[in-house]
Design an enzyme around this catalytic site. Structure first.
Site, PDB file in Angstrom:
ATOM      1  N   GLU A  69       0.818  -1.225   0.000  1.00 57.48           N
ATOM      2  CA  GLU A  69       0.000   0.000   0.000  1.00 57.48           C
ATOM      3  C   GLU A  69       0.845   1.265   0.000  1.00 57.48           C
ATOM      4  O   GLU A  69       0.432   2.297  -0.523  1.00 57.48           O
ATOM      5  CB  GLU A  69      -0.963   0.006   1.195  1.00 57.48           C
ATOM      6  CG  GLU A  69      -2.105  -0.991   1.096  1.00 57.48           C
ATOM      7  CD  GLU A  69      -1.753  -2.387   1.608  1.00 57.48           C
ATOM      8  OE1 GLU A  69      -0.558  -2.625   1.937  1.00 57.48           O
ATOM      9  OE2 GLU A  69      -2.655  -3.239   1.688  1.00 57.48           O
ATOM     10  N   PHE A 131     -11.593  -7.792  13.739  1.00 52.63           N
ATOM     11  CA  PHE A 131     -10.516  -8.199  12.839  1.00 52.63           C
ATOM     12  C   PHE A 131     -10.232  -7.076  11.832  1.00 52.63           C
ATOM     13  O   PHE A 131     -11.147  -6.562  11.201  1.00 52.63           O
ATOM     14  CB  PHE A 131     -10.920  -9.489  12.103  1.00 52.63           C
ATOM     15  CG  PHE A 131      -9.884  -9.938  11.105  1.00 52.63           C
ATOM     16  CD1 PHE A 131      -8.607 -10.314  11.531  1.00 52.63           C
ATOM     17  CD2 PHE A 131     -10.160  -9.966   9.747  1.00 52.63           C
ATOM     18  CE1 PHE A 131      -7.641 -10.705  10.619  1.00 52.63           C
ATOM     19  CE2 PHE A 131      -9.197 -10.366   8.823  1.00 52.63           C
ATOM     20  CZ  PHE A 131      -7.937 -10.735   9.262  1.00 52.63           C
ATOM     21  N   GLN A 132      -8.997  -6.717  11.728  1.00 53.23           N
ATOM     22  CA  GLN A 132      -8.521  -5.653  10.826  1.00 53.23           C
ATOM     23  C   GLN A 132      -9.215  -4.316  11.063  1.00 53.23           C
ATOM     24  O   GLN A 132      -9.529  -3.581  10.126  1.00 53.23           O
ATOM     25  CB  GLN A 132      -8.652  -6.089   9.361  1.00 53.23           C
ATOM     26  CG  GLN A 132      -7.737  -7.270   9.056  1.00 53.23           C
ATOM     27  CD  GLN A 132      -7.537  -7.540   7.594  1.00 53.23           C
ATOM     28  OE1 GLN A 132      -8.449  -7.343   6.803  1.00 53.23           O
ATOM     29  NE2 GLN A 132      -6.353  -8.013   7.238  1.00 53.23           N
ATOM     30  N   LYS A 181     -17.723  -1.324   5.862  1.00 52.83           N
ATOM     31  CA  LYS A 181     -18.104  -2.301   4.838  1.00 52.83           C
ATOM     32  C   LYS A 181     -19.620  -2.315   4.608  1.00 52.83           C
ATOM     33  O   LYS A 181     -20.083  -2.356   3.456  1.00 52.83           O
ATOM     34  CB  LYS A 181     -17.622  -3.694   5.241  1.00 52.83           C
ATOM     35  CG  LYS A 181     -17.823  -4.723   4.143  1.00 52.83           C
ATOM     36  CD  LYS A 181     -17.064  -6.001   4.417  1.00 52.83           C
ATOM     37  CE  LYS A 181     -17.166  -6.934   3.204  1.00 52.83           C
ATOM     38  NZ  LYS A 181     -16.423  -8.177   3.407  1.00 52.83           N
ATOM     39  N   MET A 490      23.484   9.964   3.160  1.00 47.06           N
ATOM     40  CA  MET A 490      23.305  11.201   3.913  1.00 47.06           C
ATOM     41  C   MET A 490      23.563  10.971   5.406  1.00 47.06           C
ATOM     42  O   MET A 490      24.111  11.844   6.085  1.00 47.06           O
ATOM     43  CB  MET A 490      21.897  11.758   3.681  1.00 47.06           C
ATOM     44  CG  MET A 490      21.699  13.156   4.201  1.00 47.06           C
ATOM     45  SD  MET A 490      22.916  14.315   3.544  1.00 47.06           S
ATOM     46  CE  MET A 490      21.991  15.117   2.257  1.00 47.06           C
TER      47      MET A 490
HETATM   48  C1  LIG Z   1      11.678   6.209   5.982  1.00 50.26           C
HETATM   49  C2  LIG Z   1      12.950   6.902   6.352  1.00 50.26           C
HETATM   50  N1  LIG Z   1      13.789   6.337   7.232  1.00 50.26           N
HETATM   51  C3  LIG Z   1      14.947   6.948   7.563  1.00 50.26           C
HETATM   52  C4  LIG Z   1      15.284   8.147   7.018  1.00 50.26           C
HETATM   53  C5  LIG Z   1      16.585   8.862   7.421  1.00 50.26           C
HETATM   54  N2  LIG Z   1      17.477   8.988   6.271  1.00 50.26           N
HETATM   55  C6  LIG Z   1      17.572  10.129   5.547  1.00 50.26           C
HETATM   56  S1  LIG Z   1      18.619  10.002   4.268  1.00 50.26           S
HETATM   57  C7  LIG Z   1      18.988   8.416   4.666  1.00 50.26           C
HETATM   58  C8  LIG Z   1      19.963   7.639   3.838  1.00 50.26           C
HETATM   59  C9  LIG Z   1      19.441   7.336   2.490  1.00 50.26           C
HETATM   60  O1  LIG Z   1      20.325   6.466   1.829  1.00 50.26           O
HETATM   61  P1  LIG Z   1      20.140   6.182   0.304  1.00 50.26           P
HETATM   62  O2  LIG Z   1      18.741   5.879  -0.004  1.00 50.26           O
HETATM   63  O3  LIG Z   1      21.132   5.164  -0.126  1.00 50.26           O
HETATM   64  O4  LIG Z   1      20.465   7.578  -0.363  1.00 50.26           O
HETATM   65  P2  LIG Z   1      21.835   8.420  -0.344  1.00 50.26           P
HETATM   66  O5  LIG Z   1      21.800   9.355   0.807  1.00 50.26           O
HETATM   67  O6  LIG Z   1      22.960   7.438  -0.221  1.00 50.26           O
HETATM   68  O7  LIG Z   1      21.845   9.123  -1.647  1.00 50.26           O
HETATM   69  C10 LIG Z   1      18.300   8.015   5.808  1.00 50.26           C
HETATM   70  C11 LIG Z   1      18.416   6.687   6.430  1.00 50.26           C
HETATM   71  C12 LIG Z   1      14.352   8.717   6.114  1.00 50.26           C
HETATM   72  N3  LIG Z   1      14.544   9.897   5.555  1.00 50.26           N
HETATM   73  N4  LIG Z   1      13.217   8.059   5.783  1.00 50.26           N
END
Ligand SMILES: Cc1ncc(C[n+]2csc(CCOP(=O)(O)OP(=O)(O)O)c2C)c(N)n1
Length: 578
Positions: A69, A131-132, A181, A490
Site C-alpha cells: 500500500e 478483525f482488521q 463495509k 546522507m
Molecule cells: C523512511 C525513512 N527512514 C529513515 C530516514 C533517514 N534517512 C535520511 S537520508 C537516509 C539515507 C538514504 O540512503 P540512500 O537511499 O542510499 O540515499 P543516499 O543518501 O545514499 O543518496 C536516511 C536513512 C528517512 N529519511 N526516511
C-alpha cells in the site's frame, strides 16, 4: 443570442439532469469518481473494501495494483504532482490503511491533493477491536487536511464531493474517507450535487488590494529585493505570472527544494535553490536582501537555517493561500493571503515603474559565477554529481525526475536544471525514503509519453522496490538510476561531519544484486562501475523502449556541498569552494 427565458432555461436544466439512481455505497463511489474525472486509482484490495473492488471489476475503471500500500499512495502522490489533479488511493481496513499513513503524512506536509479511501469494519463492529480494525480517523486526524467516516449511504455522495473539493482547493492536501463495509453494501439514492456547502471552509483566493499595494510600494522602494519561490506557485499554476512579474521588475529569484521548476533554472535572474544545500548566491541573496518576497513557501528549517540569522536586513512579505503559514516561523511585515496566481496578476497590474537595482543584480551575478556548484572528477570513480549532470544533458533537461531522500536527492536538486513546472517530484517536508520509485510510476502514468527518470539511493530503493512488478506488468518505461554508494549516504555524511566518523549502521557490507533483482521482474538492467562506461550506459538506458534499471556504483565518500551546518546561518555556508 439565446431567446429562452430564465424560466425556460431552468426547465431545460431540470429535464437534462439525470434522475437520481439507486446504487450501493461502492457503486456510488465509482460513479462519483467518474464524475470527478478520475482516470486511475492506485490501490490494494482486502476484506473490508471488497465490495468496492467488485465495482472496480464490473465497471472496468482503471486500477493500478501496487504490491504494497505504501507503493500505491506514493504513486498517487507522484501522479498528483505531475498531472495537477488529485491522486486517488483505495485500500482495505487495518494494515492496508495503516500502510498508507506515511504517504498521507508526506502529502500533507508537501500539500499534495489526495483522496484516500480506506475500508473499515462494519459500523456495528467499530470500537470492538474487530478483525482488521484500526481507528483511521484518530490516526490520520493530524496528518490529513480533513477526514470523514461515512455513517450512512445517504451521506456518501455529499462526502465524496466535499472530499474532492477540500483536497483540491485553497492549500491542497490529503483527504481521507473511511468507508465501513456495511455502508459500501447498503443502497441509496445517488444524487451527486455539483454544489458544495461548507460555510466553515472558504479559502481566500483573491488577496486584499491594500496589501498588494503595500507590497508593490515596498518593491518600488527596495534596493535589494529577492523572491523566494515555493511550491505554492506550482499548486496555483502561476509559473507564467511569476515569469512575467520577474521580467517586469527584474527581481532575482531563489527556489525552495519543492519549488524547483516554477521559474526557469537557466534564467539569468535565477540564483538556484536556497537552504541547507542551496547555492551560495541564493543563500547570500536571502542574507543580504532588504526585501524578501516569499511566494508559496513555508519558511521551513532546512530553508531558513538558524532563525535568528535569517534574512537579517529584510522586510518580509509573504504571499500564501494558507493564512496559518504567515508569521508561523518568521515575523512578516507584509502578509498577503490568497492564491499565488491571483496575487501575481494583481501585482503585475499594480506595480509601478521598475526600481533601479542594477548593483544588486550585478553583485549576485558575481556570486553566481565565482561560487558555482562544484565537484571534483579526479579519477575513474563515478561522481554522483557528474552522473546527474550527464542525465540532465542527455535528457535535454526535459525529463520528469523523481527522487527519494538523501544525498542523491540534493545532488539532483543541484545539478538537474528544471526549466518547466511539474518535472520535479521529490519528498520535501517529510523526507520519506521509499517515495521516489513509486512516485515515478505515478508520474509515468500521468504522462505516458514523457521520459521519467527515478534517481534513487541504494537504501531508499530497497524500501519499495517490489513495485518493479508494476513496471513489468504494464511495461512502463520508467528509468531507475540507483546512485549506489553502498551506504545510507546522507546518514554517513552526518556521521562523518558531526559524530566523529563513527559509522553506526550506515554502511552496507553486502548488497543485493540489483541487476538480478530487476531481471527477476523482466526489467532490462545494467551495472555501471567505471566512468568510461557511464555516458554510453545513460544513452542505452534512454534509448530503450521500456523500463530499465541502471545500478551505478559511485564514490562512497562523496559529500553534498555546499552546506549550512545545523545551528548556522546562510552567511556561514561551508564547502563553497572545492
Ligand atoms: C523512511 C525513512 N527512514 C529513515 C530516514 C533517514 N534517512 C535520511 S537520508 C537516509 C539515507 C538514504 O540512503 P540512500 O537511499 O542510499 O540515499 P543516499 O543518501 O545514499 O543518496 C536516511 C536513512 C528517512 N529519511 N526516511
Amino acid at each position: 443570442m439565446s431567446t429562452k427565458t430564465k424560466k425556460q432555461e431552468l426547465v431545460v436544466n431540470i429535464e437534462n439532469k439525470e434522475a437520481p439512481k439507486v446504487l450501493s455505497g461502492s457503486g456510488m463511489l465509482i460513479e462519483a469518481l467518474a464524475k470527478e474525472n478520475v482516470e486511475v486509482i492506485f490501490g490494494y484490495p482486502g476484506g473490508a473494501i471488497l465490495p468496492t473492488y467488485d465495482e472496480i471489476y464490473k465497471t472496468g475503471i482503471r486500477h493500478i495494483l501496487a504490491r504494497h500500500e505504501q507503493g500505491a499512495i506514493h504513486a498517487a502522490e507522484g501522479y498528483a504532482r505531475v498531472a495537477g489533479k488529485p491522486g486517488v488511493c483505495v485500500v482495505t481496513s487495518g494494515p492496508g490503511a495503516t500502510n498508507v499513513v506515511t504517504g498521507i503524512a508526506d502529502a500533507m506536509i508537501d500539500s499534495l491533493p489526495l483522496v484516500v479511501i480506506t475500508g473499515q469494519v462494519a459500523k456495528s463492529l467499530i470500537g470492538t477491536d474487530a478483525f482488521q480494525e484500526a481507528d483511521m480517523l484518530g490516526i490520520t486526524m493530524p496528518i490529513t487536511k480533513h477526514n470523514f467516516q461515512v455513517r450512512s449511504v445517504e451521506e456518501f455522495p455529499r462526502i465524496i464531493k466535499e472530499a474532492f473539493h477540500i483536497a483540491t482547493t485553497g492549500r491542497p492536501g490529503p483527504v481521507l474517507i473511511d468507508l465501513p463495509k456495511d455502508v459500501s453494501q447498503d443502497s441509496g439514492l445517488f444524487d451527486y450535487s455539483e454544489d458544495v456547502h461548507l460555510p466553515g471552509y472558504q479559502p481566500t483566493i483573491i488577496p486584499n488590494r491594500q496589501q498588494i499595494r503595500k507590497l508593490a510600494e515596498a518593491v518600488t522602494q527596495a534596493k535589494k529585493p529577492v523572491i523566494l519561490a515555493g511550491a505554492g506557485i506550482l499548486h496555483a499554476k502561476a509559473s507564467e505570472q511569476l515569469y512575467e512579474y520577474v521580467e517586469q521588475q527584474q527581481i532575482p529569484v531563489v527556489n525552495t527544494l519543492l519549488g524547483l521548476g516554477n521559474f526557469p533554472g537557466n534564467h539569468e535572474l535565477h540564483l538556484g535553490m536556497a537552504g541547507m544545500h542551496g547555492t551560495y548566491a541564493a543563500n547570500m541573496a536571502l542574507h543580504e536582501a532588504d526585501l524578501l518576497i516569499n511566494i508559496g513557501a513555508r519558511f521551513d528549517d532546512r530553508l531558513t537555517g538558524k532563525l535568528e540569522f535569517f534574512a537579517p536586513n529584510a522586510t518580509i512579505a509573504h504571499i500564501d493561500v494558507d493564512p496559518a503559514e504567515i508569521g508561523k516561523n518568521i515575523e512578516t511585515k507584509i502578509p498577503v493571503v490568497g492564491d499565488a496566481k491571483e496575487a501575481l496578476k494583481m501585482l503585475i497590474a499594480e506595480q509601478g515603474e521598475q526600481a533601479d537595482h542594477a548593483d544588486w543584480k550585478a553583485s549576485l551575478q558575481i556570486k553566481k559565477t565565482d561560487f558555482p556548484l562544484w565537484y571534483k572528477q579526479e579519477d575513474e570513480t563515478i561522481k554522483p554529481q557528474h552522473l546527474i549532470e550527464k542525465i540532465y544533458q542527455k535528457t535535454k533537461g526535459e525529463a520528469i525526475v523523481t527522487t527519494d531522500v538523501g544525498q542523491h536527492q540534493m545532488w539532483s536538486a543541484q545539478f538537474y536544471k528544471f526549466d518547466k513546472p511539474n518535472r520535479w517530484v521529490t519528498s520535501g517536508g517529510l523526507g520519506t525514503m521509499g517515495f521516489g520509485f513509486p512516485a515515478a510510476i505515478g508520474a509515468q502514468i500521468a504522462e505516458p509519453q514523457s521520459t521519467v527518470v527515478s534517481i534513487i539511493g541504494d537504501a531508499g530503493f530497497q524500501m519499495t522496490l517490489q513495485e518493479m512488478s508494476i513496471l513489468q506488468e504494464l511495461n512502463l518505461p520508467v528509468k531507475i538510476v540507483i546512485v549506489n554508494n553502498a551506504s545510507l549516504g546522507m546518514v554517513r555524511q552526518w556521521q562523518q561531519l558531526f559524530h566523529g566518523e563513527r559509522y553506526s549502521n550506515s554502511l552496507f557490507p553486502i548488497q543485493p544484486d540489483f541487476v538480478k533483482l530487476a531481471e527477476a521482474y523482466s526489467i532490462k538492467a545494467m551495472k555501471v562501475e567505471e566512468l568510461k562506461d557511464m555516458e554510453s550506459a545513460i544513452e542505452e538506458m534512454l534509448a530503450h523502449d521500456g523500463p530499465v534499471l541502471m545500478d551505478c556504483r559511485v564514490a562512497q565518500e562523496e559529500n553534498v556541498y555546499p552546506m549550512i551546518c545545523p545551528g548556522k546561518g546562510h552567511h556561514e555556508m561551508e564547502g563553497i569552494r572545492p
